[in-house]
Design a protein around this motif. Structure first.
Motif, PDB file in Angstrom:
ATOM      1  N   VAL A 100       0.831  -1.206   0.000  1.00  0.00           N
ATOM      2  CA  VAL A 100       0.000   0.000   0.000  1.00  0.00           C
ATOM      3  C   VAL A 100       0.861   1.249   0.000  1.00  0.00           C
ATOM      4  O   VAL A 100       0.544   2.243  -0.666  1.00  0.00           O
ATOM      5  CB  VAL A 100      -0.958  -0.028   1.199  1.00  0.00           C
ATOM      6  CG1 VAL A 100      -1.703   1.291   1.325  1.00  0.00           C
ATOM      7  CG2 VAL A 100      -1.955  -1.178   1.056  1.00  0.00           C
ATOM      8  N   GLY A 101       1.967   1.200   0.753  1.00  0.00           N
ATOM      9  CA  GLY A 101       2.860   2.359   0.780  1.00  0.00           C
ATOM     10  C   GLY A 101       3.445   2.674  -0.572  1.00  0.00           C
ATOM     11  O   GLY A 101       3.550   3.841  -0.966  1.00  0.00           O
ATOM     12  N   GLY A 102       3.811   1.645  -1.344  1.00  0.00           N
ATOM     13  CA  GLY A 102       4.318   1.890  -2.688  1.00  0.00           C
ATOM     14  C   GLY A 102       3.271   2.488  -3.598  1.00  0.00           C
ATOM     15  O   GLY A 102       3.564   3.402  -4.391  1.00  0.00           O
ATOM     16  N   SER A 103       2.022   2.027  -3.476  1.00  0.00           N
ATOM     17  CA  SER A 103       0.943   2.597  -4.297  1.00  0.00           C
ATOM     18  C   SER A 103       0.673   4.047  -3.927  1.00  0.00           C
ATOM     19  O   SER A 103       0.436   4.897  -4.803  1.00  0.00           O
ATOM     20  CB  SER A 103      -0.323   1.759  -4.122  1.00  0.00           C
ATOM     21  OG  SER A 103      -0.092   0.414  -4.498  1.00  0.00           O
ATOM     22  N   ILE A 104       0.720   4.343  -2.639  1.00  0.00           N
ATOM     23  CA  ILE A 104       0.487   5.726  -2.202  1.00  0.00           C
ATOM     24  C   ILE A 104       1.576   6.652  -2.732  1.00  0.00           C
ATOM     25  O   ILE A 104       1.299   7.789  -3.147  1.00  0.00           O
ATOM     26  CB  ILE A 104       0.396   5.778  -0.664  1.00  0.00           C
ATOM     27  CG1 ILE A 104      -0.880   5.060  -0.192  1.00  0.00           C
ATOM     28  CG2 ILE A 104       0.418   7.211  -0.174  1.00  0.00           C
ATOM     29  CD1 ILE A 104      -1.003   4.992   1.315  1.00  0.00           C
ATOM     30  N   CYS A 105       2.819   6.167  -2.730  1.00  0.00           N
ATOM     31  CA  CYS A 105       3.910   7.001  -3.251  1.00  0.00           C
ATOM     32  C   CYS A 105       3.701   7.309  -4.734  1.00  0.00           C
ATOM     33  O   CYS A 105       3.912   8.445  -5.180  1.00  0.00           O
ATOM     34  CB  CYS A 105       5.248   6.296  -3.031  1.00  0.00           C
ATOM     35  SG  CYS A 105       5.747   6.177  -1.306  1.00  0.00           S
ATOM     36  N   VAL A 106       3.275   6.325  -5.503  1.00  0.00           N
ATOM     37  CA  VAL A 106       3.022   6.559  -6.924  1.00  0.00           C
ATOM     38  C   VAL A 106       1.887   7.559  -7.111  1.00  0.00           C
ATOM     39  O   VAL A 106       1.960   8.477  -7.948  1.00  0.00           O
ATOM     40  CB  VAL A 106       2.706   5.225  -7.631  1.00  0.00           C
ATOM     41  CG1 VAL A 106       2.283   5.468  -9.077  1.00  0.00           C
ATOM     42  CG2 VAL A 106       3.922   4.298  -7.583  1.00  0.00           C
ATOM     43  N   MET A 107       0.823   7.427  -6.306  1.00  0.00           N
ATOM     44  CA  MET A 107      -0.298   8.355  -6.402  1.00  0.00           C
ATOM     45  C   MET A 107       0.121   9.773  -6.039  1.00  0.00           C
ATOM     46  O   MET A 107      -0.310  10.755  -6.666  1.00  0.00           O
ATOM     47  CB  MET A 107      -1.442   7.897  -5.507  1.00  0.00           C
ATOM     48  CG  MET A 107      -2.115   6.601  -5.971  1.00  0.00           C
ATOM     49  SD  MET A 107      -3.405   6.064  -4.845  1.00  0.00           S
ATOM     50  CE  MET A 107      -4.515   7.459  -4.941  1.00  0.00           C
ATOM     51  N   LEU A 108       0.965   9.917  -5.021  1.00  0.00           N
ATOM     52  CA  LEU A 108       1.430  11.248  -4.634  1.00  0.00           C
ATOM     53  C   LEU A 108       2.259  11.892  -5.744  1.00  0.00           C
ATOM     54  O   LEU A 108       2.159  13.102  -5.983  1.00  0.00           O
ATOM     55  CB  LEU A 108       2.241  11.157  -3.334  1.00  0.00           C
ATOM     56  CG  LEU A 108       1.451  10.837  -2.064  1.00  0.00           C
ATOM     57  CD1 LEU A 108       2.387  10.701  -0.877  1.00  0.00           C
ATOM     58  CD2 LEU A 108       0.410  11.931  -1.789  1.00  0.00           C
ATOM     59  N   VAL A 109       3.081  11.103  -6.417  1.00  0.00           N
ATOM     60  CA  VAL A 109       3.871  11.646  -7.526  1.00  0.00           C
ATOM     61  C   VAL A 109       2.962  12.128  -8.645  1.00  0.00           C
ATOM     62  O   VAL A 109       3.158  13.223  -9.220  1.00  0.00           O
ATOM     63  CB  VAL A 109       4.870  10.596  -8.026  1.00  0.00           C
ATOM     64  CG1 VAL A 109       5.546  11.062  -9.314  1.00  0.00           C
ATOM     65  CG2 VAL A 109       5.910  10.293  -6.965  1.00  0.00           C
ATOM     66  N   VAL A 110       1.926  11.335  -8.970  1.00  0.00           N
ATOM     67  CA  VAL A 110       0.986  11.736 -10.021  1.00  0.00           C
ATOM     68  C   VAL A 110       0.234  12.996  -9.627  1.00  0.00           C
ATOM     69  O   VAL A 110       0.049  13.924 -10.436  1.00  0.00           O
ATOM     70  CB  VAL A 110       0.011  10.579 -10.317  1.00  0.00           C
ATOM     71  CG1 VAL A 110      -1.070  11.020 -11.282  1.00  0.00           C
ATOM     72  CG2 VAL A 110       0.772   9.378 -10.879  1.00  0.00           C
ATOM     73  N   ILE A 111      -0.190  13.096  -8.363  1.00  0.00           N
ATOM     74  CA  ILE A 111      -0.909  14.290  -7.897  1.00  0.00           C
ATOM     75  C   ILE A 111      -0.015  15.523  -7.965  1.00  0.00           C
ATOM     76  O   ILE A 111      -0.453  16.614  -8.370  1.00  0.00           O
ATOM     77  CB  ILE A 111      -1.440  14.061  -6.475  1.00  0.00           C
ATOM     78  CG1 ILE A 111      -2.558  12.999  -6.493  1.00  0.00           C
ATOM     79  CG2 ILE A 111      -1.958  15.353  -5.867  1.00  0.00           C
ATOM     80  CD1 ILE A 111      -3.042  12.596  -5.114  1.00  0.00           C
ATOM     81  N   CYS A 112       1.247  15.379  -7.571  1.00  0.00           N
ATOM     82  CA  CYS A 112       2.172  16.519  -7.631  1.00  0.00           C
ATOM     83  C   CYS A 112       2.373  16.988  -9.075  1.00  0.00           C
ATOM     84  O   CYS A 112       2.425  18.202  -9.346  1.00  0.00           O
ATOM     85  CB  CYS A 112       3.510  16.141  -7.004  1.00  0.00           C
ATOM     86  SG  CYS A 112       3.438  15.878  -5.212  1.00  0.00           S
ATOM     87  N   LEU A 113       2.464  16.054 -10.012  1.00  0.00           N
ATOM     88  CA  LEU A 113       2.620  16.444 -11.414  1.00  0.00           C
ATOM     89  C   LEU A 113       1.374  17.154 -11.931  1.00  0.00           C
ATOM     90  O   LEU A 113       1.475  18.145 -12.683  1.00  0.00           O
ATOM     91  CB  LEU A 113       2.921  15.203 -12.260  1.00  0.00           C
ATOM     92  CG  LEU A 113       4.275  14.526 -12.009  1.00  0.00           C
ATOM     93  CD1 LEU A 113       4.401  13.257 -12.840  1.00  0.00           C
ATOM     94  CD2 LEU A 113       5.418  15.481 -12.311  1.00  0.00           C
ATOM     95  N   LEU A 114       0.194  16.675 -11.518  1.00  0.00           N
ATOM     96  CA  LEU A 114      -1.038  17.341 -11.934  1.00  0.00           C
ATOM     97  C   LEU A 114      -1.145  18.744 -11.363  1.00  0.00           C
ATOM     98  O   LEU A 114      -1.556  19.694 -12.048  1.00  0.00           O
ATOM     99  CB  LEU A 114      -2.242  16.495 -11.504  1.00  0.00           C
ATOM    100  CG  LEU A 114      -2.476  15.202 -12.300  1.00  0.00           C
ATOM    101  CD1 LEU A 114      -3.628  14.428 -11.684  1.00  0.00           C
ATOM    102  CD2 LEU A 114      -2.750  15.515 -13.761  1.00  0.00           C
TER     103      LEU A 114
END
Length: 223
Positions: free
Chosen positions: A187-201
């Motif tokens: 779950v932590g790895g998925s959250i990190c990927v989601m945070l990166v996508v949100i920051c780019l958006l």
């Protein structure tokens, strides 16, 4: 006679690619002419008796595969404990050929640490041909101490000195806790990927929508 342990199925399974595997080193497996291991379990308590003679088949080709298995080695290096996720411990030991000829039986002593003192577990006597033993039903979060001592032949018992026992200590981690750790890691790895996508958006929206580029109107040519 007890049936062969289900651990043989685990040993026969091939590990997945990329997994950390500790194979059984040479000299740790029993001899090929020793198909059975005789042993007695001497229970502790007022109703303890002489024990019933049992037989078990040795484990061959075992591989300790992480994260479902952790290997611990005694200080002398002749005793190994493989702590498995299914709340069992596989013990393996080895002796030099000259020492093995003088052994009559192996004595396995077990104890666990309480709040103020140590409590004994069942004592096991194993035949001279045994080189492994499966300890089932280990309690979670309990600190165990297992000691294996070779006892000499009766003819050499008076003159020979008892060999020092090899000991290992371990604490079995709860299986549920291991699953929680694996799930939290995923779950932590998925959250990190989601945070990166949100920051780019957010960066894209800030750059293109909050600060749009205004162009000056072009003048029409007069005819």
């Amino acid at each position: 006679m007890q049936a062969p342990p289900l651990l043989l199925l685990l040993a026969a399974c091939a590990p997945p690619s990329g997994a950390s595997v500790t194979p059984t080193p040479p000299g740790w497996e029993p001899a090929s002419d020793a198909p059975w291991c005789p042993y007695k379990v001497l229970s502790e308590g007022p109703e303890a008796g002489g024990g019933r003679l049992c037989f078990r088949s040795p484990v061959r080709g075992f591989r300790c595969q992480a994260p479902g298995c952790v290997t611990l080695v005694s200080a002398g290096g002749s005793l190994r404990a493989h702590v498995l996720r299914n709340r069992s411990v596989l013990l393996q030991w080895r002796l030099a050929p000259a020492e093995a000829r003088r052994v009559r039986v192996f004595a396995l002593n077990c104890s666990w640490r309480g709040t103020y003192t140590r409590f004994p577990c069942d004592r096991v006597l194993l035949g001279a041909s045994c080189r492994d033993y499966l300890l089932p039903d280990v309690h979670d979060s309990v600190h165990y101490r297992l000691c294996l001592q070779p006892l000499p032949l009766r003819a050499e018992l008076a003159a020979a000195q008892l060999e020092l026992a090899e000991c290992v200590e371990f604490t079995a981690e709860p299986a549920a806790m291991q699953e929680i750790v694996v799930a939290m890691t995923a779950v932590g790895g998925s959250i990190c990927v989601m945070l990166v996508v949100i920051c780019l958006l957010v960066a894209y929206i800030t750059e293109n929508l909050m600060h749009p580029t205004f162009r000056r109107p072009s003048r029409r040519r007069q005819s």
